[in-house]
Structures are given as structure tokens and as C-alpha cells.
Design an enzyme around this catalytic site. Sequence first.
Site, mmCIF file in Angstrom:
data_model
loop_
_atom_site.group_PDB
_atom_site.id
_atom_site.type_symbol
_atom_site.label_atom_id
_atom_site.label_comp_id
_atom_site.label_asym_id
_atom_site.label_seq_id
_atom_site.Cartn_x
_atom_site.Cartn_y
_atom_site.Cartn_z
ATOM 1 N N LEU A 1 2.921 6.137 -2.398
ATOM 2 C CA LEU A 1 3.912 7.654 -3.496
ATOM 3 C C LEU A 1 4.000 7.291 -5.336
ATOM 4 C CD1 LEU A 1 6.565 5.913 -0.469
ATOM 5 C CD2 LEU A 1 4.773 7.695 -0.454
ATOM 6 N N ILE B 1 1.112 -1.120 0.025
ATOM 7 C CA ILE B 1 -0.060 -0.096 -0.405
ATOM 8 C C ILE B 1 0.849 1.581 0.175
ATOM 9 C CG2 ILE B 1 -1.700 1.551 1.299
ATOM 10 C CD1 ILE B 1 -2.867 -1.370 1.942
ATOM 11 N N CYS B 2 1.986 1.452 0.782
ATOM 12 C CA CYS B 2 3.407 2.438 0.616
ATOM 13 C C CYS B 2 3.269 2.957 -0.769
ATOM 14 C CB CYS B 2 4.159 2.101 2.090
ATOM 15 S SG CYS B 2 3.841 1.688 3.847
ATOM 16 N N THR B 3 3.435 1.275 -1.093
ATOM 17 C CA THR B 3 4.769 2.439 -2.256
ATOM 18 C C THR B 3 3.357 1.999 -3.286
ATOM 19 O OG1 THR B 3 6.006 0.372 -2.168
ATOM 20 C CG2 THR B 3 6.200 1.351 -4.059
#
Length: 162
Positions: free
Chosen positions: A54, A49-51
Site C-alpha cells: 500500500l 507485506i500489506c503495508t
Amino acid sequence: MTDPVSGSSALPAAPAFSSRNQYGQPVSLSDLAGSPAVLVFYPYAFTGICTNELHQLRDLSAEFAEHGARVLAISCDSMFSLRTFAETESFSFDLVTDHWPHGAIARAYGVFDEAAGCALRGSFVLDGEGRITWRVVNQIGEARAMADHLRAVSDQVARTET
């Protein structure tokens, strides 16, 4: 929780912070003065999710720049991990370390998850005077739409120009 903060006289001041980006360069709240800024807290580098979030920021970077907005993505990862993350994923915006004191910036913004030892998915749009004009806070497993962040910056800039 999405929270468009309204009423310019009552806008809360963003908590001051000082840290380093992925290249070891100092980054602080005072560096953001005079322009809109987007602070995006995320739990962990190199996670799904973070990738993806971003990547959205990366893909919208020209639009943020058109509004004069600086984007900072903040996590409790070390500066060295963030450098590798930025280089691997071609992120040109600042990845700011909140590694030590661990989670101090996230705590100041009220988005540190004590049990997990990382930031929640908290985002803050700041005006040029360092006041919070919009925020959203999601749990660790709940992705945010970065287009909403761009819309918040655009709305803020439009209010400033009138």
C-alpha cells in the site's frame, strides 16, 4: 499468476459489490464507471507485506491519477481498523472493508482464502465499463509490484485512446 485479459469482446465483467471505505462512505462498482479502476485485495492491515504494497500504491498515486484511475484497496478488516491504518500510513485512496458479510467481495472475485479467513493478494484492473482487463493473484506471503499495476492501467488507457 499474472493474466493480461485480451480481446475486448470477451472481457469478463467485474463482479458487482457494495461496501464502505475507511470513513464509512459507500463505495460500489457502479461508482467506478467511466474511468479505469484498480482493485487491490490484501490480507491484513498493519502487516509487513500489506503495508509495503500500500505504500507503493500511495507513492504511485499521482501516476494513477494522471491516467484517471481510481484505486481501491480491499481487506476483511473493519472500517474502524482501516481508518486508523489509513491515517497512520497517510493513505489517501479508499480502503474498502470486506468485513461483513465476511469476505463476500473477495469471494466474488475468487480471491478469498477460506482457511485463513482473508483475501489472497489479488489485483484487478477494470476499464471504464467495469470489465476486467488485467489481473494478478498471489498467495498471502507473495508480494506484488504495484508498478505492474500502473503499467496495466497505462496499457489499457493507451489501447482506449487508439
